[in-house]
Design a protein around this motif. Structure first.
Motif, PDB file in Angstrom:
ATOM      1  N   ALA A  29      -5.601  25.538  19.304  1.00 31.23           N
ATOM      2  CA  ALA A  29      -4.821  26.221  20.340  1.00 31.23           C
ATOM      3  C   ALA A  29      -3.447  25.574  20.502  1.00 31.23           C
ATOM      4  O   ALA A  29      -2.422  26.271  20.601  1.00 31.23           O
ATOM      5  N   ARG A  30      -3.402  24.236  20.499  1.00 28.34           N
ATOM      6  CA  ARG A  30      -2.137  23.519  20.624  1.00 28.34           C
ATOM      7  C   ARG A  30      -1.226  23.831  19.430  1.00 28.34           C
ATOM      8  O   ARG A  30      -0.026  24.063  19.594  1.00 28.34           O
ATOM      9  N   ASN A  31      -1.795  23.869  18.238  1.00 35.13           N
ATOM     10  CA  ASN A  31      -1.022  24.153  17.039  1.00 35.13           C
ATOM     11  C   ASN A  31      -0.505  25.590  17.053  1.00 35.13           C
ATOM     12  O   ASN A  31       0.609  25.862  16.598  1.00 35.13           O
ATOM     13  N   GLN A  32      -1.293  26.522  17.570  1.00 36.51           N
ATOM     14  CA  GLN A  32      -0.863  27.919  17.651  1.00 36.51           C
ATOM     15  C   GLN A  32       0.333  28.060  18.595  1.00 36.51           C
ATOM     16  O   GLN A  32       1.289  28.771  18.298  1.00 36.51           O
ATOM     17  N   ILE A  33       0.302  27.356  19.714  1.00 38.20           N
ATOM     18  CA  ILE A  33       1.436  27.386  20.648  1.00 38.20           C
ATOM     19  C   ILE A  33       2.672  26.778  19.993  1.00 38.20           C
ATOM     20  O   ILE A  33       3.772  27.315  20.090  1.00 38.20           O
ATOM     21  N   TYR A  34       2.495  25.665  19.293  1.00 44.32           N
ATOM     22  CA  TYR A  34       3.593  25.011  18.587  1.00 44.32           C
ATOM     23  C   TYR A  34       4.194  25.947  17.544  1.00 44.32           C
ATOM     24  O   TYR A  34       5.421  26.085  17.444  1.00 44.32           O
ATOM     25  N   PHE A  35       3.339  26.619  16.788  1.00 47.16           N
ATOM     26  CA  PHE A  35       3.791  27.565  15.767  1.00 47.16           C
ATOM     27  C   PHE A  35       4.590  28.698  16.408  1.00 47.16           C
ATOM     28  O   PHE A  35       5.651  29.081  15.909  1.00 47.16           O
ATOM     29  N   VAL A  84       6.267  28.705  19.212  1.00 41.95           N
ATOM     30  CA  VAL A  84       7.559  28.193  19.668  1.00 41.95           C
ATOM     31  C   VAL A  84       8.526  28.075  18.498  1.00 41.95           C
ATOM     32  O   VAL A  84       9.701  28.447  18.604  1.00 41.95           O
ATOM     33  N   LEU A  85       8.041  27.568  17.372  1.00 42.48           N
ATOM     34  CA  LEU A  85       8.903  27.440  16.184  1.00 42.48           C
ATOM     35  C   LEU A  85       9.388  28.803  15.693  1.00 42.48           C
ATOM     36  O   LEU A  85      10.565  28.968  15.357  1.00 42.48           O
ATOM     37  N   ILE A  86       8.494  29.783  15.675  1.00 40.85           N
ATOM     38  CA  ILE A  86       8.872  31.124  15.231  1.00 40.85           C
ATOM     39  C   ILE A  86       9.883  31.742  16.191  1.00 40.85           C
ATOM     40  O   ILE A  86      10.861  32.367  15.761  1.00 40.85           O
ATOM     41  N   ASP A  87       9.687  31.568  17.496  1.00 36.83           N
ATOM     42  CA  ASP A  87      10.657  32.077  18.476  1.00 36.83           C
ATOM     43  C   ASP A  87      12.027  31.443  18.264  1.00 36.83           C
ATOM     44  O   ASP A  87      13.055  32.121  18.328  1.00 36.83           O
ATOM     45  N   ARG A  88      12.038  30.132  18.018  1.00 36.49           N
ATOM     46  CA  ARG A  88      13.317  29.441  17.797  1.00 36.49           C
ATOM     47  C   ARG A  88      13.989  29.925  16.511  1.00 36.49           C
ATOM     48  O   ARG A  88      15.196  30.118  16.464  1.00 36.49           O
ATOM     49  N   LEU A  89      13.193  30.116  15.469  1.00 31.72           N
ATOM     50  CA  LEU A  89      13.734  30.606  14.201  1.00 31.72           C
ATOM     51  C   LEU A  89      14.284  32.017  14.358  1.00 31.72           C
ATOM     52  O   LEU A  89      15.364  32.331  13.847  1.00 31.72           O
ATOM     53  N   ASN A  90      13.563  32.872  15.078  1.00 34.06           N
ATOM     54  CA  ASN A  90      14.056  34.228  15.341  1.00 34.06           C
ATOM     55  C   ASN A  90      15.360  34.198  16.124  1.00 34.06           C
ATOM     56  O   ASN A  90      16.263  35.001  15.866  1.00 34.06           O
ATOM     57  N   GLY A  91      15.478  33.282  17.083  1.00 34.26           N
ATOM     58  CA  GLY A  91      16.719  33.144  17.843  1.00 34.26           C
ATOM     59  C   GLY A  91      17.875  32.727  16.953  1.00 34.26           C
ATOM     60  O   GLY A  91      18.996  33.240  17.095  1.00 34.26           O
ATOM     61  N   LYS A  92      17.617  31.803  16.027  1.00 32.28           N
ATOM     62  CA  LYS A  92      18.681  31.375  15.103  1.00 32.28           C
ATOM     63  C   LYS A  92      19.118  32.522  14.195  1.00 32.28           C
ATOM     64  O   LYS A  92      20.309  32.710  13.945  1.00 32.28           O
ATOM     65  N   PHE A  93      18.144  33.308  13.707  1.00 36.06           N
ATOM     66  CA  PHE A  93      18.494  34.447  12.856  1.00 36.06           C
ATOM     67  C   PHE A  93      19.218  35.531  13.651  1.00 36.06           C
ATOM     68  O   PHE A  93      20.117  36.190  13.131  1.00 36.06           O
ATOM     69  N   SER A  94      18.862  35.729  14.906  1.00 35.30           N
ATOM     70  CA  SER A  94      19.562  36.696  15.754  1.00 35.30           C
ATOM     71  C   SER A  94      21.012  36.280  15.956  1.00 35.30           C
ATOM     72  O   SER A  94      21.922  37.114  15.911  1.00 35.30           O
ATOM     73  N   THR A  95      21.221  34.982  16.176  1.00 35.92           N
ATOM     74  CA  THR A  95      22.585  34.478  16.320  1.00 35.92           C
ATOM     75  C   THR A  95      23.373  34.680  15.037  1.00 35.92           C
ATOM     76  O   THR A  95      24.525  35.127  15.067  1.00 35.92           O
ATOM     77  N   LEU A  96      22.753  34.384  13.913  1.00 37.77           N
ATOM     78  CA  LEU A  96      23.410  34.563  12.618  1.00 37.77           C
ATOM     79  C   LEU A  96      23.728  36.035  12.373  1.00 37.77           C
ATOM     80  O   LEU A  96      24.815  36.376  11.894  1.00 37.77           O
ATOM     81  N   GLN A  97      22.801  36.913  12.720  1.00 38.58           N
ATOM     82  CA  GLN A  97      23.025  38.348  12.550  1.00 38.58           C
ATOM     83  C   GLN A  97      24.160  38.833  13.439  1.00 38.58           C
ATOM     84  O   GLN A  97      24.992  39.643  13.008  1.00 38.58           O
ATOM     85  N   SER A  98      24.245  38.309  14.644  1.00 34.11           N
ATOM     86  CA  SER A  98      25.339  38.669  15.551  1.00 34.11           C
ATOM     87  C   SER A  98      26.687  38.225  14.993  1.00 34.11           C
ATOM     88  O   SER A  98      27.677  38.956  15.072  1.00 34.11           O
ATOM     89  N   VAL A  99      26.719  37.044  14.404  1.00 36.74           N
ATOM     90  CA  VAL A  99      27.966  36.540  13.819  1.00 36.74           C
ATOM     91  C   VAL A  99      28.382  37.397  12.634  1.00 36.74           C
ATOM     92  O   VAL A  99      29.552  37.745  12.466  1.00 36.74           O
TER      93      VAL A  99
END
Length: 130
Positions: free
Chosen positions: A102-108, A110-125
Motif C-alpha cells: 500500500a505504501r509503495n502504491q501511494i509512492y508510485f 505520487v511519482l506519476i502525478d509529478r511526472l504528469n505535471g512535468k510533462f504538462s509544463t513541457l507541453q505548455s511551453v
C-alpha cells in the motif's frame, strides 16, 4: 542542451525503484506458505549514496568532443535472513508485506502525478503557453 531536466531522470530512477519494490513484495506474498523461503526487500538508499559519490565521467581527448556523465543507479534486492515467523523456515510477514504494498502504491502514484505535471509544463511551453 538538455531537453529534460534532472528531475525527469530522478523520477525515472524513483519509478524503477518502485517497480522493483512492487515485484519483490509480490514475490514475498506469493511465497507466503513456501517452506524455507526467505523474504526479500529492496535497498535504494545505500545504492543511491554510492552512486552519488561515484559518477562516471568520460575522458575527452579533444575539446570538440561531447562531455557526458553517467551514474548507474539500480535498487539492490537482498534477503531478510535475520527473522523467522513460521515453523517451516519461512520469514514472510504477510501484514508487513501488505502494508509495504500500500505504501509503495501511494509512492508510485505520487511519482506519476509529478511526472504528469512535468510533462504538462513541457507541453505548455511547446505550445507557447496556450
Amino acid at each position: 542542451m538538455n531537453l529534460f531536466t534532472n528531475t525527469f531522470y530522478t523520477l525515472e530512477h524513483a519509478l524503477d525503484y518502485s517497480a522493483t519494490k512492487q515485484k519483490v513484495i509480490s514475490q514475498n506474498i506469493a511465497n507466503n506458505d513456501t517452506p524455507n523461503y526467505k523474504a526479500k526487500d529492496v535497498s535504494f538508499k545505500s545504492v543511491f549514496q554510492e552512486a552519488k559519490n561515484e559518477t562516471l565521467t568520460a575522458k575527452r581527448s579533444d575539446e570538440r568532443h561531447y562531455q557526458f556523465k553517467t551514474a548507474a543507479i539500480h535498487p539492490a534486492v537482498y534477503k531478510k535472513n535475520n527473522v523467522k515467523y513460521h515453523d517451516n523456515g519461512n520469514n514472510v510477514d504477510i501484514d508487513a508485506e501488505m502494508s509495504d504494498s500500500a505504501r509503495n502504491q501511494i509512492y508510485f502514484n505520487v511519482l506519476i502525478d509529478r511526472l504528469n505535471g512535468k510533462f504538462s509544463t513541457l507541453q505548455s511551453v511547446v505550445k507557447g503557453g496556450k
